[in-house]
Motif scaffolding. Structure first.
Motif, PDB file in Angstrom:
ATOM      1  N   GLY A  15     -73.811  -4.836  20.266  1.00 14.96           N
ATOM      2  CA  GLY A  15     -73.564  -3.582  19.553  1.00 14.96           C
ATOM      3  C   GLY A  15     -74.833  -2.798  19.278  1.00 14.96           C
ATOM      4  O   GLY A  15     -74.893  -1.582  19.499  1.00 14.96           O
ATOM      5  N   ALA A  16     -75.889  -3.480  18.788  1.00 17.87           N
ATOM      6  CA  ALA A  16     -77.130  -2.782  18.459  1.00 17.87           C
ATOM      7  C   ALA A  16     -77.851  -2.317  19.715  1.00 17.87           C
ATOM      8  O   ALA A  16     -78.359  -1.183  19.774  1.00 17.87           O
ATOM      9  N   THR A  44     -72.461  -6.331  11.677  1.00 19.17           N
ATOM     10  CA  THR A  44     -71.817  -6.980  12.825  1.00 19.17           C
ATOM     11  C   THR A  44     -72.775  -7.216  13.985  1.00 19.17           C
ATOM     12  O   THR A  44     -72.491  -8.050  14.842  1.00 19.17           O
ATOM     13  N   SER A  45     -73.880  -6.499  14.037  1.00 20.82           N
ATOM     14  CA  SER A  45     -74.847  -6.679  15.119  1.00 20.82           C
ATOM     15  C   SER A  45     -76.215  -6.225  14.636  1.00 20.82           C
ATOM     16  O   SER A  45     -76.327  -5.293  13.826  1.00 20.82           O
ATOM     17  N   LEU A  46     -77.254  -6.878  15.143  1.00 21.72           N
ATOM     18  CA  LEU A  46     -78.627  -6.602  14.733  1.00 21.72           C
ATOM     19  C   LEU A  46     -79.512  -6.460  15.951  1.00 21.72           C
ATOM     20  O   LEU A  46     -79.291  -7.104  16.985  1.00 21.72           O
ATOM     21  N   ARG A  56     -79.127 -11.162   8.962  1.00 23.94           N
ATOM     22  CA  ARG A  56     -78.183 -11.962   9.718  1.00 23.94           C
ATOM     23  C   ARG A  56     -76.852 -11.227   9.825  1.00 23.94           C
ATOM     24  O   ARG A  56     -76.528 -10.354   9.007  1.00 23.94           O
ATOM     25  N   VAL A  57     -76.103 -11.585  10.830  1.00 24.37           N
ATOM     26  CA  VAL A  57     -74.771 -11.017  11.029  1.00 24.37           C
ATOM     27  C   VAL A  57     -73.842 -11.542   9.944  1.00 24.37           C
ATOM     28  O   VAL A  57     -73.867 -12.727   9.601  1.00 24.37           O
ATOM     29  N   GLY A  58     -73.001 -10.642   9.416  1.00 21.94           N
ATOM     30  CA  GLY A  58     -72.106 -10.994   8.324  1.00 21.94           C
ATOM     31  C   GLY A  58     -72.678 -10.727   6.951  1.00 21.94           C
ATOM     32  O   GLY A  58     -71.981 -10.889   5.944  1.00 21.94           O
ATOM     33  N   ARG A  74     -75.895   2.016  11.543  1.00 23.87           N
ATOM     34  CA  ARG A  74     -74.949   2.854  12.291  1.00 23.87           C
ATOM     35  C   ARG A  74     -73.578   2.177  12.238  1.00 23.87           C
ATOM     36  O   ARG A  74     -73.469   0.957  12.311  1.00 23.87           O
ATOM     37  N   HIS A  75     -72.537   2.998  12.122  1.00 22.44           N
ATOM     38  CA  HIS A  75     -71.190   2.466  12.076  1.00 22.44           C
ATOM     39  C   HIS A  75     -70.787   1.942  13.448  1.00 22.44           C
ATOM     40  O   HIS A  75     -71.170   2.495  14.489  1.00 22.44           O
ATOM     41  N   ARG A  76     -69.986   0.907  13.438  1.00 19.52           N
ATOM     42  CA  ARG A  76     -69.568   0.282  14.691  1.00 19.52           C
ATOM     43  C   ARG A  76     -68.524   1.144  15.398  1.00 19.52           C
ATOM     44  O   ARG A  76     -67.608   1.672  14.772  1.00 19.52           O
TER      45      ARG A  76
END
Length: 550
Positions: A15-16, A44-46, A56-58, A74-76
């Protein structure tokens, strides 16, 4: 026959890194992709920089900002990530024709009989690492005999199995050490310690027939189990896959369900788990490059007459008909004019498609001239041979088919080109004993015409509206005189009653008057009305008028 070999590709920062690629490197600082969960924004992503900062994710976004003030969020965009994963699946098709997507951030590749084309499995992984580095993507890979084993190696190879009760939670610590918990960094007081994900780590390959030894030291989470099952196993001291392999299967199935045993069998190869590649989508498009730019409507239509038959032949070969067609006119100044037409019925008949394009061709601005035309079927549907009539109507149906009787569909298509297909509707019967619900309105382009309308048990008025109050005596007997719409009416004749009960399983505001007794009333003025007496439910009883006969 070559032994089955499966490659698992995991893109932990999909995602990132997709956003970084789209911005062409404009995101200079640490980047996090967030989503709304339970009235809270969660990561959700880094990116690599954000993960190096300890995020960390989450993790909640508020905690991440407290740890990294320069964090960019940024929004997913889940559909965009799915489309990007589909593009990566097409890229992975150069290694094997059997590639499947693993939503949301993974790919599964069946490498059986393909690795020798790249010099072996080690050389293949080097090619993948080079390609992903060129694309700016982080990737973790695993190769094994089974899908489950390859998935586990790609995500957990090199990680040690540890207990989930490590003393980091406040409830697990002694009373004397709880006061020092506030001095710890990088996680919320009373919560679990952050899990740092290690990327890379060399080749993760299990030699043929060596899945048992490769998976034994990995944590049991590598078996794709639910979090609650992993927690229960950890509490029993079963932290590695090797600890489970020596346990009786019957006992594991009774206590943790058959899902645990199934995952074990899939990882070891005892249960089949095939790789199902995605079917390539139907794509129908043709184009024509012109030697000299054109600008007249006649020239554009002449070019369409050259390419449209080719498109129709491709559709006919696949037994599909076009429902939405796009025409792209690329101009000499690098601009493009686009028009779309819709059809009431899927077809590959060029004589039915051409008039719709001709109706909209005047909306194209040729500018300095058009040097390329492209036709693409945006939406297609399969065309099946069907019979909608019995033996009694076979002659009429055959005659209509021979004559190509598509006048109604062509009319709907032409009107839809002007006002839109969704505006053109038709009435269809509906199964309901409620008078106003015996018909439904459907889009004409996406519904079949009704040939036989079922007859109602009693005559229904030609005009029907919402019930209007009638001033009359509050009694179930038909009034000899009543007042409606500001006029006085005298009764001449009445037929009825027809009792209709409301739908007790629905709370319809229009039927809160309770059971109704309908009457066909003829007045001395010559009007034929449809009155009913509502016996009262959550509303008061009384007379109402709901329709008028012709």
């Amino acid at each position: 026959m070559p032994k089955r070999r499966i490659l698992s590709l995991w893109f932990p920062r999909l995602g990132a890194e997709r956003l970084i690629r789209a911005a062409r490197g404009l995101h200079a600082g640490p980047l996090a992709v967030v989503v709304e969960q339970s009235n809270m924004q969660v990561i959700t992503s880094l990116s690599a920089e954000a993960q190096a900062a300890g995020l960390r994710v989450g993790q909640p976004v508020r905690d991440a900002h407290a740890m990294c003030a320069a964090l960019i969020t940024r929004h997913r965009n889940a559909p965009a990530e799915a489309a990007f994963l589909t593009a990566l699946r097409r890229w992975a098709g150069k290694f094997s024709p059997w590639v499947a997507e693993e939503i949301p951030d993974g790919l599964i590749v069946d490498l059986s009989g393909c690795t020798h084309l790249f010099g072996g499995e080690e050389a293949l992984l080097s090619v993948i690492e080079t390609d992903c580095a060129d694309m700016g993507l982080s990737v973790q890979m695993g190769i094994a005999d089974t899908l489950g084993a390859a998935w586990a190696l790609a995500r957990y190879a090199g990680q040690e199995a540890t207990s989930d009760r490590n003393g980091d939670a406040i409830s697990q610590e002694a009373r004397a050490t709880r006061a020092r918990a506030g001095k710890r960094r990088h996680w919320t007081k009373g919560g679990a310690a952050p899990q740092v994900m290690a990327l890379g780590g060399g080749a993760r390959i299990a030699a043929p027939g060596q899945s048992y030894g490769a998976l034994s030291p990995l944590p049991i989470a590598a078996l794709r189990l639910e979090d609650q099952v992993v927690a229960q196993l950890n509490r029993l001291g079963l932290r590695r896959i090797g600890d489970l392999l020596g346990q009786p299967r019957a006992s594991l199935a009774r206590r943790f369900g058959r899902g645990l045993v199934l995952r074990l069998d899939q990882a070891m190869g005892s249960a089949p788990e095939p790789v199902s590649p995605a079917r390539p989508p139907h794509h129908f498009a043709v184009r024509m490059t012109l030697p000299n730019p054109i600008g007249l409507i006649e020239d554009v239509m002449a070019a369409i007459d050259r390419v449209l038959p080719t498109l129709c032949v491709k559709l006919e070969e696949k037994a599909r008909g076009v429902r939405t067609l796009r025409l792209e006119a690329h101009r000499a100044d690098q601009a493009a004019e686009i028009i779309e037409v819709g059809l009431a019925r899927p077809t590959y008949d060029k004589h039915r498609i051409r008039p719709l394009l001709e109706m909209k061709i005047d909306k194209i601005d040729a500018g300095y001239g058009i040097d390329m035309l492209r036709l693409e079927a945006i939406q297609t549907e399969p065309i099946h041979t069907r019979t909608v009539a019995g033996h009694a109507e076979a002659r009429r149906v055959a005659r209509a088919r021979l004559e190509g009787n598509t006048a109604v569909d062509d009319l709907i298509g032409k009107l839809g080109a002007r006002v839109g297909l969704d505006v053109i509707t038709r009435r269809h019967p509906a199964a309901s004993h409620i008078p106003e619900k015996t018909a439904q309105t459907l889009a004409a382009a996406w519904s079949e015409p009704t040939r036989d309308w079922p007859a109602p048990p009693r005559p229904r008025p030609l005009q029907m509206w919402q019930p209007e109050p009638v001033m009359a005596a509050e009694a179930p007997d038909v009034p000899a005189a009543f007042r409606w719409r500001g006029r006085d009416w005298q009764l001449a004749q009445a037929t009825g009653p027809e009792r209709i009960a409301p739908e007790w399983w629905l709370d319809d505001p229009n039927w809160r008057s309770g059971v109704r007794d309908y009457w066909v009333v003829v007045t001395e003025q010559g009007e034929r009305l449809w009155l009913f007496y509502g016996h009262g439910g959550t509303m008061s009883a009384g007379w109402f008028c709901q329709g008028q006969f012709g």
